[in-house]
Design a protein around this motif. Structure first.
Motif, PDB file in Angstrom:
ATOM      1  N   CYS A   1      -6.201   0.075  -6.861  1.00  9.33           N
ATOM      2  CA  CYS A   1      -5.257   0.787  -7.733  1.00  9.33           C
ATOM      3  C   CYS A   1      -5.333   0.265  -9.168  1.00  9.33           C
ATOM      4  O   CYS A   1      -5.056   1.011 -10.113  1.00  9.33           O
TER       5      CYS A   1
ATOM      6  N   HIS B   1      -1.761   2.957  -0.307  1.00  8.73           N
ATOM      7  CA  HIS B   1      -1.805   2.759  -1.767  1.00  8.73           C
ATOM      8  C   HIS B   1      -0.801   3.638  -2.498  1.00  8.73           C
ATOM      9  O   HIS B   1      -0.177   4.521  -1.911  1.00  8.73           O
ATOM     10  N   ILE B   2      -0.690   3.400  -3.812  1.00 10.49           N
ATOM     11  CA  ILE B   2       0.142   4.240  -4.680  1.00 10.49           C
ATOM     12  C   ILE B   2      -0.571   5.591  -4.862  1.00 10.49           C
ATOM     13  O   ILE B   2      -1.757   5.613  -5.189  1.00 10.49           O
TER      14      ILE B   2
ATOM     15  N   CYS C   1      -3.512  -5.170  -5.929  1.00  6.10           N
ATOM     16  CA  CYS C   1      -4.501  -4.244  -5.358  1.00  6.10           C
ATOM     17  C   CYS C   1      -5.596  -3.905  -6.368  1.00  6.10           C
ATOM     18  O   CYS C   1      -5.344  -3.235  -7.376  1.00  6.10           O
TER      19      CYS C   1
ATOM     20  N   ILE D   1      -5.146  -4.049   2.185  1.00 11.38           N
ATOM     21  CA  ILE D   1      -4.183  -3.007   1.843  1.00 11.38           C
ATOM     22  C   ILE D   1      -4.712  -1.651   2.295  1.00 11.38           C
ATOM     23  O   ILE D   1      -5.833  -1.279   1.964  1.00 11.38           O
TER      24      ILE D   1
ATOM     25  N   HIS E   1       2.439  -3.343  -7.111  1.00 17.36           N
ATOM     26  CA  HIS E   1       1.309  -3.021  -6.220  1.00 17.36           C
ATOM     27  C   HIS E   1      -0.021  -3.216  -6.954  1.00 17.36           C
ATOM     28  O   HIS E   1      -0.962  -3.797  -6.402  1.00 17.36           O
TER      29      HIS E   1
HETATM   30 ZN   LIG Z   1      -3.598   0.151  -4.031  1.00 23.31          ZN
END
Ligand SMILES: [Zn+2]
Length: 213
Positions: free
Chosen positions: A40, A8-9, A37, A5, A33
């Motif tokens: 995160c 990201h957020i 992930c 990934i 997400h």
């Molecule tokens: Zn992330």
């Protein structure tokens, strides 16, 4: 999964999610997400720990009855979509599988071979699945507000970069973009907006209420 990934957020959205102040639609994307992930998830845990510490110190101070009650009510409210308590279903991570629970995925045509399935819609915004045939573009559109798009299968590219499974694109109202699915595998995304999408080409604006977009 996590090491692949690269989009990201944003931190501010994770903080808002931890505080329980995100709309349902955005919460679903963040929860999904985070379930995919590790980076995160760690960030969310840090925010939740920090938020909990702040609330604990607040709880020890004398507060008016209403304020205390509001705070405590908020603590009791479950977050709409939890990040990792649900079981994935095929390509759908736990939070999406949970949001779809009572419904099967019913795709509706959007034009250009693109299909959508609305998962959730209220006054604050909407969350939908988008199905884009391999190698095809999504009709050109811009946004009244912020759009979060999370890839669940396949991948897509637009002017801002390339997005693989687990990646999130954050597009604001100024971005007119034409995401194009990678060749090979159809692309399936989870997308959330806080305002209707404005399609400028394939779908006449007058039809937007009909498509609920
Ligand atoms: Zn992330």
């Amino acid at each position: 999964m996590s090491e692949q990934i690269s989009h990201h957020i944003p931190e501010a959205l994770i903080a808002a999610y931890a505080a329980g102040s995100l709309s349902k639609a955005y919460s679903l994307v963040v929860a999904t997400h985070v379930s995919m992930c590790d980076t995160c998830r760690a960030s969310l845990m840090a925010h939740e720990a920090a938020g909990g510490a702040v609330l604990e110190s607040v709880a020890e101070e004398p507060l008016s009855g209403d304020l205390r009650k509001n705070l405590m009510d908020r603590l009791d409210d479950p977050i709409e979509y939890e990040a990792d308590t649900n079981t994935p279903d095929g390509i759908y991570p736990g939070p999406v599988a949970s949001a779809l629970r009572s419904k099967s995925v019913k795709w509706k045509k959007l034009g250009g071979g693109v299909r959508q399935c609305i998962i959730d819609m209220d006054r604050e915004g909407s969350a939908r699945l988008l199905h884009i045939p391999a190698g095809k573009p999504v009709p050109e559109h811009s946004h009244g507000g912020l759009e979060l798009t999370l890839v669940l299968q396949g991948g897509f590219s637009d002017d801002t970069g390339h997005f693989d499974v687990g990646d999130v694109e954050v597009a604001d109202g100024d971005l007119e973009h034409v995401p194009t699915a990678d060749p090979g595998v159809d692309c399936i995304c989870l997308a959330a907006t806080d305002a209707p999408l404005r399609f400028s080409a394939f779908v006449p604006r007058i039809l937007q209420p009909f498509f609920a977009i």
